[in-house]
Design an enzyme around this catalytic site. Sequence first.
Site, short mmCIF file in Angstrom:
data_model
loop_
_atom_site.label_atom_id
_atom_site.label_comp_id
_atom_site.label_asym_id
_atom_site.label_seq_id
_atom_site.Cartn_x
_atom_site.Cartn_y
_atom_site.Cartn_z
N HIS A 174 20.53 22.27 -24.27
CA HIS A 174 20.52 21.53 -25.43
C HIS A 174 19.50 20.82 -25.71
O HIS A 174 19.02 20.50 -27.02
CB HIS A 174 22.01 20.64 -25.42
CG HIS A 174 23.18 21.06 -24.99
ND1 HIS A 174 23.76 22.09 -25.45
CD2 HIS A 174 23.69 20.87 -23.74
CE1 HIS A 174 24.78 22.78 -24.95
NE2 HIS A 174 24.82 21.80 -23.78
N HIS A 196 14.96 12.16 -23.83
CA HIS A 196 15.11 13.65 -24.36
C HIS A 196 14.63 13.69 -25.87
O HIS A 196 14.39 12.66 -26.26
CB HIS A 196 16.46 14.07 -24.09
CG HIS A 196 17.63 13.38 -24.76
ND1 HIS A 196 18.10 12.26 -24.44
CD2 HIS A 196 17.97 13.83 -26.17
CE1 HIS A 196 18.99 11.83 -25.23
NE2 HIS A 196 18.84 12.81 -26.17
N HIS A 253 14.98 15.84 -29.78
CA HIS A 253 15.49 16.60 -30.87
C HIS A 253 14.40 17.06 -31.62
O HIS A 253 13.42 16.39 -31.95
CB HIS A 253 16.67 15.69 -31.66
CG HIS A 253 17.69 15.17 -30.74
ND1 HIS A 253 18.87 15.75 -30.52
CD2 HIS A 253 17.65 14.15 -30.07
CE1 HIS A 253 19.45 14.97 -29.49
NE2 HIS A 253 18.89 14.17 -29.21
N HIS A 294 14.87 10.06 -27.86
CA HIS A 294 15.77 9.09 -27.19
C HIS A 294 15.71 8.83 -26.18
O HIS A 294 15.67 9.68 -25.08
CB HIS A 294 17.12 9.93 -27.53
CG HIS A 294 17.76 10.09 -28.89
ND1 HIS A 294 18.46 10.89 -29.33
CD2 HIS A 294 17.32 9.49 -30.01
CE1 HIS A 294 18.83 11.00 -30.76
NE2 HIS A 294 18.00 9.98 -30.98
N THR A 304 25.33 11.52 -29.33
CA THR A 304 25.34 12.72 -30.67
C THR A 304 25.80 13.85 -30.11
O THR A 304 25.45 14.84 -30.87
CB THR A 304 23.93 12.64 -31.47
OG1 THR A 304 22.96 12.93 -30.08
CG2 THR A 304 23.50 10.99 -31.75
N THR A 305 26.13 13.95 -28.79
CA THR A 305 26.65 15.38 -28.42
C THR A 305 28.04 14.93 -27.65
O THR A 305 28.29 13.77 -27.26
CB THR A 305 25.71 15.89 -27.32
OG1 THR A 305 25.88 15.01 -25.95
CG2 THR A 305 24.29 15.98 -27.80
#
Length: 255
Positions: free
Chosen positions: A64, A90, A92, A115, A196-197
């Site tokens: 992801h 991580h 995005h 993040h 957010t996941t």
Amino acid sequence: GHGHWSYADKDEWPLEFPDCGGQMQSPINIDTNSTIFSRELQPVVLAGYNLDPSEQLSLMNNGHTVVLRLPGSLTIASGYPQEYRAMQLHLHWGSPEGPGSEHTVDGRRYDGEIHMVYYNPSSDSIKEAMRQPGGLAVLAAFLQVGPEDNVHYQHLLEQLHEVQEEGKETTVAGFNIEGLLPANLGRYYRYSGSLTTPSCYQTVNWTVFNQTVLLSKEQISLLETTLQGDDDKDLQNNFRLTQSLHGRKVLASFQ
Ligand code: SG7
Ligand code: ZN
């Protein structure tokens, strides 16, 4: 089902992960005309981020995103009413066709978003912290194309080809992790939200910095085109759409 999820099936997250359908979800659009100035929001101060190169950090493609594990010795020393210890960071991102930040500002989506994820060590375990209100904090900053290579991001980006496939892991030599964040940690937005996941636990004390981080066009392109996701397809557009505020207030540390 059974713990698997993807960005393609995000409308179905709430079926298996009920919190994803809650009223305090992230990310959000930050409407700058509706934020509330709070003089209690002091600058974020970090401690312990200048790691020695002899310290090896794990970097992993989890299907992801790409996750850099961080030692708990990295802390948020002030800027929050409680102590937080680092877990991981991580990113995005979007694709060559479009931007991929998770939060948006006045409807604008930035090229990417970093993040840094923290837990409150007053809980018995990280698992416990994830279920406590305010048990987690995430420091978020927008990534944007600028004129030059960002030397701090180069430490991560030059290892991406080592973790092209889902589940692959490598190590990165310690560097100054704070360099991945904007120089100005005093101007930020603060609100209560979620991961957010999936699981989408509603236990995150969010900080979204106002100053963006600049990477070169080549660096953003490398991020957008190097990794593969859980379906052997390009790992792109790993962002969730913005969620309703449901009456939540977004505070600002600045006027
Ligand atoms: C990414 O975002 C990963 C997850 C993370 C999730 O998929 O970084 O972390 C790991 C270790 O797989 O989940 C619990 C957690 O940090 C959600 O994090 S986020 O809300 O900051 N985007
Ligand atoms: Zn994230």
